[in-house]
Design an enzyme around this catalytic site. Structure first.
Site, PDB file in Angstrom:
ATOM      1  CB  ILE A  93       2.105   3.559   9.758  1.00  0.00           C
ATOM      2  CG1 ILE A  93       0.624   3.576   9.387  1.00  0.00           C
ATOM      3  CG2 ILE A  93       2.311   2.926  11.126  1.00  0.00           C
ATOM      4  CD1 ILE A  93       0.009   2.192   9.271  1.00  0.00           C
ATOM      5  CE  LYS A 128       3.993  -1.344   1.064  1.00  0.00           C
ATOM      6  NZ  LYS A 128       2.582  -1.102   0.793  1.00  0.00           N
TER       7      LYS A 128
HETATM    8  N1  HSE Z   1       0.652   0.456  -3.548  1.00  0.00           N
HETATM    9  C1  HSE Z   1       0.962   0.543  -2.157  1.00  0.00           C
HETATM   10  C2  HSE Z   1      -0.275   0.237  -1.345  1.00  0.00           C
HETATM   11  C3  HSE Z   1       1.469   1.919  -1.842  1.00  0.00           C
HETATM   12  O1  HSE Z   1      -1.364   0.235  -1.892  1.00  0.00           O
HETATM   13  O2  HSE Z   1      -0.138  -0.010  -0.143  1.00  0.00           O
HETATM   14  C4  HSE Z   1       1.960   2.072  -0.427  1.00  0.00           C
HETATM   15  O3  HSE Z   1       3.140   1.373  -0.228  1.00  0.00           O
END
Ligand code: HSE
Ligand code: NDP
Length: 437
Positions: free
Chosen positions: A137, A206
């Site tokens: 995305i 994130k």
């Molecule tokens: N381990 C992460 C997830 C990978 O499952 O979203 C993507 O950032």
């Protein structure tokens, strides 16, 4: 004018192989978009004998990351090894060598982003990290460029594919947590240490990156309230369903009265809301801006090819800038480095929410009245109560949904209730998003 853009890849695992495939399969398309070929020049990995299912020109592979960084034919160094220590050294060495850098490493950026952004700004090189949030995305470019004219109020959504995959399978098919986690690992979605996914740590990494870009403030990821999905039970999934709700692991960030609210936790959402319908490895992020209103970005949040594509998009953006003679056209952290302002991060006790509370209590007269009494004493108003079945003298779940309440009051009320002799287990608390009705 340069006749090609040279790419050096460090880390040839799930995402690294996706990057190589996209660069090789779409080479002609990419050249038409950039103006010159974008070529894989070197690839480093610890294991260069393993068959990755890709036919590479001879002489590309090495076990030495330094050989990639210092190869004069490499313009863009792509770090895809994961982890923090070695990855940080690779990224800073590449920047010091005057190389542009692309990474998908959200843990590295959440913990050491400031140092990396400053180093890149000083050196006049680009740092691309589109793949670090939301897999395929384009959320990073949406915040740094697509929404650059707007004042962002809030953003929230599903930003971990593994935990969404697990919750979806548990909800739809009643599968066991561990079996589904193994499937997510086999599909290449999970982090090297999957506790990062299921304990909400990856989502917090994130969210820290998104807060930084959306609100122009550095944020200490360790101060983001983080709760994962390991304590979600089939019982709570079933009660959520009875209330017309679905449980999702959300990252939530809001700018309220000049302070930031940033938190990651399982959240019950109305089953009809767009985010509640996002299942499997898919992610969705809703951004609310003053001018734009609401927008939702949706797509595969993990996996080799979607993430590889996002990495290649960064390489292309850098390649175009190199050819145009542009430098640091978009500031690393969206706001100009000298224009970022630290904002206060609200402690969790200060937030307000709707709450789902499940009490395991002895089924006898007066128990519900005592629970309601304690909630009332802390100013918490009840919107609905559910107790299914009658098991006189035995332990039964009593489920309560509240109207808007302050987290501090809810925690204090639960501490009192948990001390009552009729309580068999500490209460379960899950926050609820939606209308207060
Ligand atoms: N381990 C992460 C997830 C990978 O499952 O979203 C993507 O950032
Ligand atoms: P993998 O474990 O699949 O790949 C990493 C590769 O790097 C492995 O082959 C590893 O070798 C190699 N490696 C480790 N250390 C070194 C080193 N010092 N020099 C050279 N190679 C090294 O991880 P992923 O591809 O899944 O993840 C890479 C990054 O992308 C991580 O930061 C991750 O968080 C991020 N990411 C992953 C997504 C996904 O869907 N998988 C999505 C978005 C981001 P070995 O196996 O021998 O250790």
């Amino acid at each position: 004018m340069k006749s090609r853009i040279g790419v050096g890849l460090i880390g040839f695992g799930t995402v690294g192989t996706g990057v190589a495939k996209v660069l090789l399969d779409h080479a002609a398309l990419i050249e038409r978009r950039v103006g010159v070929p974008v070529e894989l020049v070197r690839i480093a990995d610890l294991d260069i004998s393993k068959d990755r299912g890709i036919k590479l020109p001879a002489g590309l592979l090495t076990t030495d990351a330094g050989a990639v960084i210092h190869d004069p034919a490499v313009d863009v160094v792509v770090e895809l090894i994961g982890g923090c220590d070695v990855a940080k050294r690779i990224v800073l060495d590449a920047i010091a060598a005057g190389k542009h850098v692309v990474t998908a490493n959200k843990a590295l950026l959440a913990l050491h982003g400031e140092e990396i952004y400053e180093a890149a700004t000083r050196q006049g090189v680009a740092i691309g990290f589109e793949a670090s949030v939301g897999g395929g995305i384009p959320i990073i470019r949406s915040l740094t460029e697509g929404l650059a004219g707007d004042a962002i109020y809030s953003l929230y959504g599903i930003i971990n594919g593994t935990s969404n995959y697990i919750l979806s399978r548990m909800t739809q098919e009643g599968h066991e947590f561990n079996a589904v986690l193994q499937e997510a690992q086999q599909a290449g979605y999970a982090e090297a240490d999957p506790t990062f996914d299921v304990e909400g740590i990856d989502s917090a990494h994130k969210l820290a990156i998104l807060v930084n870009l959306a609100f122009g403030t550095p944020v200490n990821v360790k101060e983001i309230y983080t709760e994962g999905i390991t304590r979600i039970t089939p019982t709570d999934i079933a009660y959520a369903n009875a209330f017309g709700l679905v449980i999702k692991l959300l990252g939530i960030a809001k700018l309220v009265d000049g302070a930031i609210e940033a938190r990651v936790h399982p959240t019950m959402l109305p089953a009809t809301s767009p985010i509640a319908q996002v299942d499997g490895v898919y992610n969705a992020i809703q951004v609310v801006g003053e001018a734009v209103g609401d927008i939702v970005l949706y797509g595969r949040g993990a996996g080799s090819m979607p993430t590889g594509q996002a990495v290649v998009a960064d390489i292309i953006a850098i390649g175009r800038d190199i050819l145009a003679g542009a430098q640091r056209r978009v500031p690393a952290a969206s706001f100009r480095q000298d224009q970022r302002r630290p904002l206060r991060l609200k402690p969790m006790e200060e937030i307000s929410s709707l709450y789902y509370l499940r009490f395991m209590v002895v089924d006898r007269p007066g128990v519900l009245a005592q629970i309601a009494g304690e909630l009332g004493r802390f100013g918490i108003s009840i919107s609905s109560v559910l107790q299914q079945g009658r098991r006189a003298g035995q332990t039964v779940p009593v489920v309560i949904k509240t109207h808007q309440a302050r987290e501090r009051d809810v925690r204090n009320a639960l501490a009192e209730i948990n001390r009552k002799p009729f309580v068999s287990d500490p209460a379960t608390l899950i926050r609820v998003e939606g209308k207060d009705e």
